[in-house]
Design a protein around this motif. Sequence first.
Motif, PDB file in Angstrom:
ATOM      1  N   PRO A  14      30.932 -35.294   4.686  1.00 23.26           N
ATOM      2  CA  PRO A  14      31.643 -33.963   4.208  1.00 23.26           C
ATOM      3  C   PRO A  14      30.913 -33.429   2.924  1.00 23.26           C
ATOM      4  O   PRO A  14      30.907 -34.057   1.912  1.00 23.26           O
ATOM      5  N   LEU A  15      30.536 -32.081   2.887  1.00 18.21           N
ATOM      6  CA  LEU A  15      30.043 -31.455   1.728  1.00 18.21           C
ATOM      7  C   LEU A  15      31.231 -31.004   0.762  1.00 18.21           C
ATOM      8  O   LEU A  15      32.339 -30.531   1.388  1.00 18.21           O
ATOM      9  N   ASP A  16      30.991 -31.381  -0.497  1.00 15.76           N
ATOM     10  CA  ASP A  16      31.722 -30.946  -1.531  1.00 15.76           C
ATOM     11  C   ASP A  16      31.642 -29.768  -2.145  1.00 15.76           C
ATOM     12  O   ASP A  16      32.494 -29.081  -2.535  1.00 15.76           O
ATOM     13  N   ARG A  17      30.084 -29.752  -2.721  1.00 18.46           N
ATOM     14  CA  ARG A  17      29.773 -28.267  -3.212  1.00 18.46           C
ATOM     15  C   ARG A  17      28.241 -28.129  -2.758  1.00 18.46           C
ATOM     16  O   ARG A  17      27.530 -29.134  -2.634  1.00 18.46           O
ATOM     17  N   CYS A  18      27.898 -26.872  -2.946  1.00 16.68           N
ATOM     18  CA  CYS A  18      26.568 -26.520  -3.054  1.00 16.68           C
ATOM     19  C   CYS A  18      25.986 -25.397  -3.654  1.00 16.68           C
ATOM     20  O   CYS A  18      26.552 -24.307  -3.082  1.00 16.68           O
ATOM     21  N   HIS A  19      25.270 -25.183  -4.574  1.00 14.43           N
ATOM     22  CA  HIS A  19      24.861 -24.101  -5.411  1.00 14.43           C
ATOM     23  C   HIS A  19      23.562 -23.692  -5.126  1.00 14.43           C
ATOM     24  O   HIS A  19      22.826 -24.668  -5.441  1.00 14.43           O
ATOM     25  N   LEU A  20      23.282 -22.625  -4.927  1.00 12.38           N
ATOM     26  CA  LEU A  20      21.880 -21.931  -4.616  1.00 12.38           C
ATOM     27  C   LEU A  20      21.489 -21.158  -5.714  1.00 12.38           C
ATOM     28  O   LEU A  20      22.443 -20.085  -5.886  1.00 12.38           O
ATOM     29  N   ARG A  21      20.239 -21.099  -6.065  1.00 13.64           N
ATOM     30  CA  ARG A  21      19.869 -20.031  -6.891  1.00 13.64           C
ATOM     31  C   ARG A  21      18.470 -19.790  -6.571  1.00 13.64           C
ATOM     32  O   ARG A  21      17.556 -20.572  -6.061  1.00 13.64           O
ATOM     33  N   ARG A  22      18.131 -18.286  -6.770  1.00 14.88           N
ATOM     34  CA  ARG A  22      16.843 -17.875  -6.556  1.00 14.88           C
ATOM     35  C   ARG A  22      15.719 -18.636  -7.887  1.00 14.88           C
ATOM     36  O   ARG A  22      16.173 -18.665  -8.890  1.00 14.88           O
ATOM     37  N   VAL A  23      14.648 -18.827  -7.575  1.00 13.74           N
ATOM     38  CA  VAL A  23      13.378 -19.331  -8.323  1.00 13.74           C
ATOM     39  C   VAL A  23      12.380 -18.165  -8.321  1.00 13.74           C
ATOM     40  O   VAL A  23      11.914 -17.417  -7.331  1.00 13.74           O
ATOM     41  N   ASP A  24      12.184 -17.638  -9.588  1.00 15.38           N
ATOM     42  CA  ASP A  24      11.193 -16.847  -9.681  1.00 15.38           C
ATOM     43  C   ASP A  24       9.857 -17.315  -9.435  1.00 15.38           C
ATOM     44  O   ASP A  24       9.350 -18.285 -10.020  1.00 15.38           O
ATOM     45  N   ALA A  25       9.075 -16.672  -8.623  1.00 10.08           N
ATOM     46  CA  ALA A  25       7.969 -16.852  -8.346  1.00 10.08           C
ATOM     47  C   ALA A  25       6.712 -16.520  -9.113  1.00 10.08           C
ATOM     48  O   ALA A  25       6.519 -15.072  -9.594  1.00 10.08           O
TER      49      ALA A  25
END
Length: 206
Positions: A165-176
């Motif tokens: 079971p998933l507790d948390r997941c944070h996504l962020r963009r990375v500058d190329a």
Amino acid sequence: MNQVFSAEGILALRKSAVLLVLSIAAAVAIVVGSNLYLARENRESASSGKRLQEARSRLENARRERDSQQESAEVFRTLVDRGLLQGERRLDLVEMVNAMRARHQLLSLDYEIAAQRPLVLAGGRIYPTVEVLASRVKLRIRALHEGDVIGFVESLGQSRQGFYPLDRCHLRRVDATSPDALQPRIEAECAFEWVTLKEKNANRAG
């Protein structure tokens, strides 16, 4: 002085008066008895209705308990089929995660598996025959697209080789640094609970 009633008339009148009094008393007794009988019938009817309602309530509770046990048995069978009673096999988890990484074309995947611990369930619920254990799994994912990360997370949650079971997941963009360079554009930090079951009497002698 004239005598209006004779001795015989007075005697007859007394008899009539006594009969009248007895008739009135009998009528009162009948009315009172009828009221008492009606009140008793009402009490018995109310008591019967209450007993019937209690019987229906017990039957409904028994049905709900039966349905709950059936649902619990189905859930337990599903968990057993998914290998939750096999204990932790960390090498199997590593191999599965690496296979999913390749399938979803993740550029990099780092993971950390914490020590196993008893899992505290909602409401302090416990099971008499099994102990629920969990290990915290932290993932750091880098990918070209957020869809790759989401696909990986969904695959892990739907895996038939365990319960995660998933507790948390944070996504962020990375500058190329370069628009044409093959480098991560999305970075995600996620945490799962790797849940397994252990029979409480597994280590008991006999």
